[in-house]
Design a protein around this motif. Structure first.
Motif, PDB file in Angstrom:
ATOM      1  N   VAL A 142       0.849  -1.188   0.000  1.00 56.67           N
ATOM      2  CA  VAL A 142       0.000   0.000   0.000  1.00 56.67           C
ATOM      3  C   VAL A 142       0.891   1.248   0.000  1.00 56.67           C
ATOM      4  O   VAL A 142       1.871   1.325   0.726  1.00 56.67           O
ATOM      5  N   LYS A 143       0.510   2.225  -0.821  1.00 59.27           N
ATOM      6  CA  LYS A 143       1.242   3.493  -0.845  1.00 59.27           C
ATOM      7  C   LYS A 143       1.047   4.221   0.474  1.00 59.27           C
ATOM      8  O   LYS A 143       0.000   4.112   1.105  1.00 59.27           O
ATOM      9  N   LYS A 144       2.043   4.978   0.881  1.00 57.44           N
ATOM     10  CA  LYS A 144       1.928   5.728   2.140  1.00 57.44           C
ATOM     11  C   LYS A 144       0.782   6.726   2.090  1.00 57.44           C
ATOM     12  O   LYS A 144       0.138   6.988   3.096  1.00 57.44           O
ATOM     13  N   THR A 145       0.515   7.273   0.918  1.00 59.44           N
ATOM     14  CA  THR A 145      -0.566   8.257   0.812  1.00 59.44           C
ATOM     15  C   THR A 145      -1.945   7.625   1.000  1.00 59.44           C
ATOM     16  O   THR A 145      -2.916   8.325   1.238  1.00 59.44           O
ATOM     17  N   GLU A 146      -2.030   6.291   0.890  1.00 54.31           N
ATOM     18  CA  GLU A 146      -3.299   5.592   1.052  1.00 54.31           C
ATOM     19  C   GLU A 146      -3.347   4.762   2.330  1.00 54.31           C
ATOM     20  O   GLU A 146      -4.365   4.166   2.640  1.00 54.31           O
ATOM     21  N   PHE A 147      -2.244   4.700   3.075  1.00 51.07           N
ATOM     22  CA  PHE A 147      -2.181   3.874   4.282  1.00 51.07           C
ATOM     23  C   PHE A 147      -2.776   4.658   5.452  1.00 51.07           C
ATOM     24  O   PHE A 147      -2.396   5.792   5.709  1.00 51.07           O
ATOM     25  N   PRO A 148      -3.738   4.062   6.200  1.00 48.44           N
ATOM     26  CA  PRO A 148      -4.427   4.805   7.261  1.00 48.44           C
ATOM     27  C   PRO A 148      -3.586   4.965   8.534  1.00 48.44           C
ATOM     28  O   PRO A 148      -2.919   4.043   8.972  1.00 48.44           O
ATOM     29  N   VAL A 149      -3.653   6.164   9.082  1.00 53.42           N
ATOM     30  CA  VAL A 149      -3.029   6.467  10.368  1.00 53.42           C
ATOM     31  C   VAL A 149      -4.141   6.974  11.280  1.00 53.42           C
ATOM     32  O   VAL A 149      -4.893   7.870  10.920  1.00 53.42           O
ATOM     33  N   SER A 150      -4.235   6.379  12.460  1.00 48.91           N
ATOM     34  CA  SER A 150      -5.257   6.775  13.420  1.00 48.91           C
ATOM     35  C   SER A 150      -4.596   7.507  14.570  1.00 48.91           C
ATOM     36  O   SER A 150      -3.618   7.025  15.141  1.00 48.91           O
ATOM     37  N   LEU A 151      -5.122   8.673  14.911  1.00 49.25           N
ATOM     38  CA  LEU A 151      -4.594   9.470  16.014  1.00 49.25           C
ATOM     39  C   LEU A 151      -5.583   9.421  17.168  1.00 49.25           C
ATOM     40  O   LEU A 151      -6.739   9.799  17.017  1.00 49.25           O
ATOM     41  N   GLU A 152      -5.106   8.917  18.305  1.00 49.07           N
ATOM     42  CA  GLU A 152      -5.908   8.888  19.529  1.00 49.07           C
ATOM     43  C   GLU A 152      -5.286   9.895  20.478  1.00 49.07           C
ATOM     44  O   GLU A 152      -4.119   9.763  20.836  1.00 49.07           O
ATOM     45  N   ALA A 153      -6.038  10.892  20.863  1.00 46.71           N
ATOM     46  CA  ALA A 153      -5.520  11.890  21.789  1.00 46.71           C
ATOM     47  C   ALA A 153      -6.480  12.034  22.954  1.00 46.71           C
ATOM     48  O   ALA A 153      -7.700  12.090  22.770  1.00 46.71           O
ATOM     49  N   ASP A 154      -5.937  12.057  24.148  1.00 46.99           N
ATOM     50  CA  ASP A 154      -6.735  12.273  25.345  1.00 46.99           C
ATOM     51  C   ASP A 154      -7.434  13.623  25.227  1.00 46.99           C
ATOM     52  O   ASP A 154      -6.937  14.539  24.566  1.00 46.99           O
ATOM     53  N   SER A 155      -8.580  13.752  25.844  1.00 47.85           N
ATOM     54  CA  SER A 155      -9.317  15.006  25.748  1.00 47.85           C
ATOM     55  C   SER A 155      -8.577  16.160  26.418  1.00 47.85           C
ATOM     56  O   SER A 155      -8.878  17.323  26.161  1.00 47.85           O
ATOM     57  N   GLU A 156      -7.578  15.855  27.242  1.00 40.66           N
ATOM     58  CA  GLU A 156      -6.780  16.888  27.909  1.00 40.66           C
ATOM     59  C   GLU A 156      -5.604  17.367  27.061  1.00 40.66           C
ATOM     60  O   GLU A 156      -4.948  18.341  27.416  1.00 40.66           O
ATOM     61  N   VAL A 157      -5.304  16.680  25.953  1.00 37.97           N
ATOM     62  CA  VAL A 157      -4.195  17.076  25.082  1.00 37.97           C
ATOM     63  C   VAL A 157      -4.581  18.346  24.343  1.00 37.97           C
ATOM     64  O   VAL A 157      -5.696  18.464  23.836  1.00 37.97           O
ATOM     65  N   THR A 158      -3.653  19.291  24.277  1.00 31.65           N
ATOM     66  CA  THR A 158      -3.964  20.589  23.665  1.00 31.65           C
ATOM     67  C   THR A 158      -4.070  20.474  22.145  1.00 31.65           C
ATOM     68  O   THR A 158      -3.501  19.572  21.531  1.00 31.65           O
ATOM     69  N   ASN A 159      -4.781  21.408  21.576  1.00 30.24           N
ATOM     70  CA  ASN A 159      -4.959  21.465  20.135  1.00 30.24           C
ATOM     71  C   ASN A 159      -3.612  21.666  19.441  1.00 30.24           C
ATOM     72  O   ASN A 159      -3.374  21.115  18.369  1.00 30.24           O
ATOM     73  N   GLY A 160      -2.727  22.438  20.050  1.00 23.47           N
ATOM     74  CA  GLY A 160      -1.405  22.679  19.457  1.00 23.47           C
ATOM     75  C   GLY A 160      -0.607  21.394  19.312  1.00 23.47           C
ATOM     76  O   GLY A 160       0.068  21.174  18.306  1.00 23.47           O
ATOM     77  N   THR A 161      -0.690  20.514  20.316  1.00 22.85           N
ATOM     78  CA  THR A 161       0.024  19.244  20.252  1.00 22.85           C
ATOM     79  C   THR A 161      -0.542  18.368  19.148  1.00 22.85           C
ATOM     80  O   THR A 161       0.204  17.725  18.404  1.00 22.85           O
ATOM     81  N   ILE A 162      -1.857  18.350  19.013  1.00 25.00           N
ATOM     82  CA  ILE A 162      -2.485  17.544  17.960  1.00 25.00           C
ATOM     83  C   ILE A 162      -2.077  18.053  16.582  1.00 25.00           C
ATOM     84  O   ILE A 162      -1.778  17.274  15.681  1.00 25.00           O
ATOM     85  N   VAL A 163      -2.013  19.356  16.409  1.00 23.35           N
ATOM     86  CA  VAL A 163      -1.622  19.935  15.119  1.00 23.35           C
ATOM     87  C   VAL A 163      -0.165  19.579  14.805  1.00 23.35           C
ATOM     88  O   VAL A 163       0.176  19.239  13.667  1.00 23.35           O
ATOM     89  N   LYS A 164       0.705  19.597  15.811  1.00 15.56           N
ATOM     90  CA  LYS A 164       2.113  19.215  15.598  1.00 15.56           C
ATOM     91  C   LYS A 164       2.224  17.762  15.171  1.00 15.56           C
ATOM     92  O   LYS A 164       3.014  17.417  14.286  1.00 15.56           O
ATOM     93  N   ILE A 165       1.423  16.895  15.790  1.00 12.35           N
ATOM     94  CA  ILE A 165       1.441  15.473  15.414  1.00 12.35           C
ATOM     95  C   ILE A 165       0.924  15.302  13.984  1.00 12.35           C
ATOM     96  O   ILE A 165       1.503  14.549  13.192  1.00 12.35           O
ATOM     97  N   PHE A 166      -0.141  16.027  13.622  1.00 10.18           N
ATOM     98  CA  PHE A 166      -0.651  15.990  12.245  1.00 10.18           C
ATOM     99  C   PHE A 166       0.441  16.408  11.262  1.00 10.18           C
ATOM    100  O   PHE A 166       0.599  15.806  10.202  1.00 10.18           O
ATOM    101  N   ASP A 167       1.182  17.462  11.592  1.00 10.55           N
ATOM    102  CA  ASP A 167       2.255  17.921  10.706  1.00 10.55           C
ATOM    103  C   ASP A 167       3.324  16.851  10.507  1.00 10.55           C
ATOM    104  O   ASP A 167       3.789  16.619   9.391  1.00 10.55           O
TER     105      ASP A 167
END
Length: 137
Positions: free
Chosen positions: A94-119
């Motif tokens: 499977v190509k990396k562009t089609e391979f699924p990545v799931s992000l699980e973040a605790d509700s206490e994790v800040t939006n900034g941290t989630i955006v950094k992980i997305f990047d």
């Protein structure tokens, strides 16, 4: 000579062996064909959503907990190592562009941290990113 009637003494035996064999084969079929979701054993308080949809996938799971720990599948990694782990992960055919990545973040994790992980995920070449939530009860 008089013939006796055997109507009252006719007995039939039902052989249960074939039925037991079929039942065992059905049990084995359902055991083998059942898929098991492998979820990390990390305790999270996922944010709830009433519009989320359930999906099943086989891919990478990145978990961020409230204490600042980061996990790649079930392996604890530092934030700086996450990109390296993503690049080195074998996606098979499977190509990396089609391979699924799931992000699980605790509700206490800040939006900034989630955006950094997305990047980091996007910079590693992955494009299919799912954000896990818990359904409202």
């Amino acid at each position: 000579m008089r013939l006796r009637s055997k109507r009252g003494s006719i007995r039939s035996n039902v052989d249960m062996t074939p039925m037991i064999d079929i039942v065992f084969q059905l049990i084995l079929f359902f055991l083998v064909s059942t898929t098991f979701a492998i979820l990390p054993g990390i305790k999270l308080k996922l944010p709830t959503s009433h519009t989320s949809e359930g999906t099943s996938y086989q891919g990478i799971t990145i978990t961020a907990d409230a204490d600042g720990l980061l996990f790649f599948n079930e392996k604890e990694v530092a934030f700086d190592e996450l990109g390296t782990e993503l690049v080195m992960f074998d996606t098979g055919d499977v190509k990396k562009t089609e391979f699924p990545v799931s992000l699980e973040a605790d509700s206490e994790v800040t939006n900034g941290t989630i955006v950094k992980i997305f990047d980091v995920i996007r910079e590693s070449g992955y494009a299919v990113i799912n954000l896990r939530t818990a359904t409202e009860k």
